[in-house]
Design a protein around this motif. Structure first.
Motif, PDB file in Angstrom:
ATOM      1  N   LYS A  95      34.790  48.419  34.833  1.00 43.06           N
ATOM      2  CA  LYS A  95      34.163  47.175  35.299  1.00 43.06           C
ATOM      3  C   LYS A  95      35.015  45.968  34.911  1.00 43.06           C
ATOM      4  CE  LYS A  95      29.637  46.455  34.701  1.00 43.06           C
ATOM      5  NZ  LYS A  95      28.347  46.536  33.955  1.00 43.06           N
ATOM      6  N   VAL A  96      35.606  46.036  33.719  1.00 41.63           N
ATOM      7  CA  VAL A  96      36.484  44.950  33.262  1.00 41.63           C
ATOM      8  C   VAL A  96      37.696  44.833  34.185  1.00 41.63           C
ATOM      9  CG1 VAL A  96      38.066  44.276  31.406  1.00 41.63           C
ATOM     10  CG2 VAL A  96      35.746  45.015  30.849  1.00 41.63           C
ATOM     11  N   PHE A  97      38.310  45.967  34.499  1.00 34.31           N
ATOM     12  CA  PHE A  97      39.482  45.951  35.392  1.00 34.31           C
ATOM     13  C   PHE A  97      39.105  45.443  36.784  1.00 34.31           C
ATOM     14  CE2 PHE A  97      41.689  49.647  32.964  1.00 34.31           C
ATOM     15  CZ  PHE A  97      42.097  48.748  32.005  1.00 34.31           C
ATOM     16  N   ALA A  98      37.938  45.865  37.263  1.00 30.27           N
ATOM     17  CA  ALA A  98      37.493  45.433  38.597  1.00 30.27           C
ATOM     18  C   ALA A  98      37.339  43.914  38.618  1.00 30.27           C
ATOM     19  CB  ALA A  98      36.179  46.118  38.959  1.00 30.27           C
TER      20      ALA A  98
ATOM     21  N   ALA B  49      40.999  38.344  29.525  1.00 30.86           N
ATOM     22  CA  ALA B  49      40.436  39.662  29.182  1.00 30.86           C
ATOM     23  C   ALA B  49      39.048  39.470  28.568  1.00 30.86           C
ATOM     24  CB  ALA B  49      41.363  40.393  28.216  1.00 30.86           C
ATOM     25  N   LEU B  50      38.973  38.486  27.684  1.00 30.18           N
ATOM     26  CA  LEU B  50      37.687  38.177  27.050  1.00 30.18           C
ATOM     27  C   LEU B  50      36.666  37.746  28.109  1.00 30.18           C
ATOM     28  CD1 LEU B  50      36.251  37.739  24.309  1.00 30.18           C
ATOM     29  CD2 LEU B  50      37.120  35.393  24.346  1.00 30.18           C
ATOM     30  N   GLU B  51      37.122  36.904  29.044  1.00 36.57           N
ATOM     31  CA  GLU B  51      36.232  36.433  30.114  1.00 36.57           C
ATOM     32  C   GLU B  51      35.649  37.619  30.891  1.00 36.57           C
ATOM     33  OE1 GLU B  51      37.661  33.250  32.845  1.00 36.57           O
ATOM     34  OE2 GLU B  51      36.881  34.513  34.454  1.00 36.57           O
ATOM     35  N   ALA B  52      36.483  38.609  31.160  1.00 38.26           N
ATOM     36  CA  ALA B  52      36.020  39.765  31.942  1.00 38.26           C
ATOM     37  C   ALA B  52      34.868  40.480  31.221  1.00 38.26           C
ATOM     38  CB  ALA B  52      37.181  40.725  32.194  1.00 38.26           C
TER      39      ALA B  52
ATOM     40  N   VAL C  20      32.812  39.132  28.985  1.00 35.64           N
ATOM     41  CA  VAL C  20      31.655  38.227  28.917  1.00 35.64           C
ATOM     42  C   VAL C  20      30.944  38.165  30.265  1.00 35.64           C
ATOM     43  CG1 VAL C  20      30.966  35.809  28.574  1.00 35.64           C
ATOM     44  CG2 VAL C  20      32.633  36.879  27.028  1.00 35.64           C
ATOM     45  N   ARG C  21      31.712  37.971  31.354  1.00 29.98           N
ATOM     46  CA  ARG C  21      31.095  37.798  32.672  1.00 29.98           C
ATOM     47  C   ARG C  21      30.479  39.095  33.192  1.00 29.98           C
ATOM     48  NH1 ARG C  21      30.723  33.162  31.542  1.00 29.98           N
ATOM     49  NH2 ARG C  21      32.339  31.609  31.917  1.00 29.98           N
ATOM     50  N   GLN C  22      30.993  40.218  32.738  1.00 32.68           N
ATOM     51  CA  GLN C  22      30.415  41.492  33.170  1.00 32.68           C
ATOM     52  C   GLN C  22      29.266  41.928  32.251  1.00 32.68           C
ATOM     53  OE1 GLN C  22      31.161  41.925  36.116  1.00 32.68           O
ATOM     54  NE2 GLN C  22      32.648  43.563  36.377  1.00 32.68           N
ATOM     55  N   GLY C  23      28.991  41.098  31.255  1.00 29.67           N
ATOM     56  CA  GLY C  23      27.881  41.417  30.360  1.00 29.67           C
ATOM     57  C   GLY C  23      28.134  42.632  29.478  1.00 29.67           C
ATOM     58  N   ILE C  24      29.391  42.878  29.179  1.00 24.16           N
ATOM     59  CA  ILE C  24      29.732  44.034  28.340  1.00 24.16           C
ATOM     60  C   ILE C  24      29.918  43.552  26.899  1.00 24.16           C
ATOM     61  CG2 ILE C  24      31.425  45.852  27.915  1.00 24.16           C
ATOM     62  CD1 ILE C  24      32.145  45.500  30.950  1.00 24.16           C
ATOM     63  N   GLU C  25      29.249  44.222  25.992  1.00 25.42           N
ATOM     64  CA  GLU C  25      29.349  43.818  24.595  1.00 25.42           C
ATOM     65  C   GLU C  25      30.777  44.017  24.093  1.00 25.42           C
ATOM     66  OE1 GLU C  25      27.587  44.835  20.246  1.00 25.42           O
ATOM     67  OE2 GLU C  25      26.670  45.859  21.953  1.00 25.42           O
ATOM     68  N   LEU C  26      31.282  43.028  23.364  1.00 20.84           N
ATOM     69  CA  LEU C  26      32.648  43.152  22.834  1.00 20.84           C
ATOM     70  C   LEU C  26      32.688  44.224  21.746  1.00 20.84           C
ATOM     71  CD1 LEU C  26      33.924  39.484  22.421  1.00 20.84           C
ATOM     72  CD2 LEU C  26      34.816  41.237  23.957  1.00 20.84           C
TER      73      LEU C  26
ATOM     74  N   ARG D 202      45.234  43.201  31.457  1.00 22.89           N
ATOM     75  CA  ARG D 202      44.686  44.562  31.330  1.00 22.89           C
ATOM     76  C   ARG D 202      44.926  45.105  29.915  1.00 22.89           C
ATOM     77  NH1 ARG D 202      44.129  47.838  36.145  1.00 22.89           N
ATOM     78  NH2 ARG D 202      45.090  49.550  35.008  1.00 22.89           N
ATOM     79  N   THR D 203      46.145  44.875  29.396  1.00 22.39           N
ATOM     80  CA  THR D 203      46.478  45.351  28.049  1.00 22.39           C
ATOM     81  C   THR D 203      45.542  44.723  27.008  1.00 22.39           C
ATOM     82  OG1 THR D 203      48.782  45.654  28.684  1.00 22.39           O
ATOM     83  CG2 THR D 203      48.327  45.495  26.327  1.00 22.39           C
ATOM     84  N   SER D 204      45.331  43.410  27.149  1.00 24.64           N
ATOM     85  CA  SER D 204      44.449  42.720  26.203  1.00 24.64           C
ATOM     86  C   SER D 204      43.039  43.295  26.268  1.00 24.64           C
ATOM     87  CB  SER D 204      44.396  41.219  26.527  1.00 24.64           C
ATOM     88  OG  SER D 204      45.680  40.667  26.443  1.00 24.64           O
ATOM     89  N   ALA D 205      42.580  43.583  27.505  1.00 24.74           N
ATOM     90  CA  ALA D 205      41.232  44.140  27.670  1.00 24.74           C
ATOM     91  C   ALA D 205      41.133  45.510  26.988  1.00 24.74           C
ATOM     92  CB  ALA D 205      40.902  44.256  29.152  1.00 24.74           C
ATOM     93  N   ILE D 206      42.173  46.319  27.137  1.00 27.58           N
ATOM     94  CA  ILE D 206      42.148  47.651  26.516  1.00 27.58           C
ATOM     95  C   ILE D 206      42.247  47.529  24.995  1.00 27.58           C
ATOM     96  CG2 ILE D 206      43.265  49.922  26.425  1.00 27.58           C
ATOM     97  CD1 ILE D 206      44.484  49.125  29.239  1.00 27.58           C
ATOM     98  N   LEU D 207      43.062  46.569  24.544  1.00 30.86           N
ATOM     99  CA  LEU D 207      43.219  46.387  23.101  1.00 30.86           C
ATOM    100  C   LEU D 207      41.878  46.079  22.429  1.00 30.86           C
ATOM    101  CD1 LEU D 207      45.297  46.171  20.733  1.00 30.86           C
ATOM    102  CD2 LEU D 207      45.159  43.700  21.071  1.00 30.86           C
TER     103      LEU D 207
END
Ligand SMILES: [Zn+2]
Length: 458
Positions: free
Chosen positions: A8-11, A134-137, A139-145, A447-452
């Protein structure tokens, strides 16, 4: 966290890419040149821009006044039991001269050949922005960090300001974290991502040689007093031997030698003398015997004259014996050399080789600690996995010959390891005309930041 949420983050990142590029360009339009006082209000505007963006993501944000340019501090909800990542970056940029060499104006971002052209595109707005998006993705998708996040962003990196150092020393509780993440370096090359695990340090020296009270007539007094310029040349000639080994006593005592695995890894990167000649325009390579070019560049200490000033340099002739001579000397240091100890040894050595008839002194202008992060640490392994998935290519471990002084301060004050996750390229013209950031690397970086954020959770 399940794999589904990462998809969902990547999308989200894919769907909003155009907007993210446009927003980055808005930030790049602000000419935040920290060394030029006429841009003071632009520097503040650039700080506000990133502060507002982090605020919009629900972080607690503070723009902190300093004696120089402001710091931006931000933190998300800090949940006990989660690891904490501190992201560091800088919103200021280098000056733009010579302006006439820019193909498009430095503060009017243009996209050509799938690259953003603008001052700060790579160094460091574009790279830092990858973490923010990456952080925005999430937050906006409602996924807990999966981790706690903090940001410390400065505006004096390019002008040598002290604000972030002072702040770090005085606010170790606020900045406390399990790891610091810095994206202000480069991938190994266009095909191969890399994690930098070591930086050289620095001991910066000035040698001063004093002779007569004033410049003298070289006819009247030549041959009867020592010439400071000649004396300085004699001192410089004794700093290194013919093979480039530094002659300061004890210089190599604490040098950590490369292990066999590192030497093999460097060798596999295939950096040849031909590449060196092409990059530098030098007629030939030069350096310490027994080491390859990459070994000398990344893991061996050096001693280099950066400038010499003495006597007359104008048009035609002026027959004098100069009163003084000065040289600037940088020693790039490697783990486990101690800059203070090396500087002290240098000062003693210069005094010991001072020719008769002049007075010599050496002073230490500034230092930076060398850095080495264990390659097998969980953090670096997490970074490796993130890069591999983010860029779709097997990353390599690299070192860097330069220094990033704040890394040593973070390590000392926060007792946390530093992950240098570079998304730029060595050919991105940071600090030069026509600075670029490849859209592919912007995408890979986000994408790397999101995976990290997931991988660093452990
Ligand atoms: Zn930078």
């Amino acid at each position: 966290m399940s794999l589904v949420s990462l998809e969902k983050v990547f999308a989200y990142l894919a769907e909003h890419e155009e907007r993210h590029i446009a927003q980055l360009c808005d930030w790049l339009r602000i000419p935040s040149i920290s060394s030029e006082s006429e841009h003071k209000s632009d520097v503040i505007a650039a700080a506000r821009f990133i502060a507002d963006e982090l605020d919009g993501l629900g972080l607690q944000v503070e723009v902190i006044d300093t004696s120089g340019h402001p710091l931006v501090y931000a933190e998300g909800a800090q949940q006990p039991g989660r690891r904490t990542l501190l992201f560091y970056g800088h919103y200021d940029v280098q000056p733009v001269d010579p302006l006439e060499l820019w193909i498009s104006p430095p503060f009017e971002p243009a996209i050509r050949d799938a690259k953003i052209f603008a001052r700060g595109a790579c160094d460091d707005k574009g790279q830092l922005y990858c973490h923010v998006k990456a952080l925005e993705a999430y937050v906006r998708q409602g996924i807990e960090l999966p981790v706690n996040v903090k940001f410390i962003i400065e505006g004096e990196e390019e002008s040598g300001g002290r604000a972030v150092y002072d702040y770090t020393e005085r606010h170790t509780d606020r900045l406390a974290c399990d790891a610091v993440v810095i994206s202000d370096t480069a991938l190994y090359n266009e095909q191969v991502p890399g994690i930098c695990y070591s930086l050289r340090g620095l001991a910066y020296m000035e040698i001063r040689v004093f002779g007569p009270a004033m410049d003298l007539h070289s006819g009247g007094y030549g041959g009867v007093v020592q010439n400071p310029a000649n004396a300085l040349a004699a001192i410089i000639a004794k700093l290194k031997d013919a093979d480039g080994r530094c002659l300061v006593p004890g210089f190599y005592d604490d040098v950590l030698e490369l292990d066999a695995a590192e030497r093999a890894a460097f060798a596999s990167l295939n950096y040849t003398e031909e590449v060196l000649r092409k990059e530098t325009g030098a007629p030939a390579g030069f350096g310490e015997k027994g080491y390859t070019i990459l070994e000398r560049m990344w893991a061996r200490p050096t001693c280099d004259v950066n400038g010499i000033v003495s006597g007359y340099g104008g048009e035609g002739a002026k027959t004098i014996i100069p009163a003084q001579a000065v040289a600037k000397v940088s020693m790039r240091l490697v783990p486990n050399q101690d800059p203070d100890k090396i500087a002290a040894a240098f000062i003693r050595y210069v005094e010991s080789i001072c020719p008769p008839g002049v007075r010599c002194e050496a002073v230490n202008l500034h230092n930076a600690e060398p850095v080495l992060v264990p390659r097998h640490s969980p953090l670096l392994q997490a970074g490796l996995r993130a890069l591999e998935q983010g860029f779709g290519a097997q990353p390599v471990f690299i070192r860097e010959g330069g220094s990033i002084p704040i890394v040593g301060t973070f390590q000392d004050c926060l007792k946390a390891p530093v992950l240098l996750l570079g998304y730029g390229l060595p050919t991105d013209n940071a600090h030069s005309p026509n600075e670029t950031f490849h859209l592919r690397n912007f995408r890979g970086g986000m994408r790397t930041s999101a995976i990290l954020l997931r991988e660093a959770a452990g």
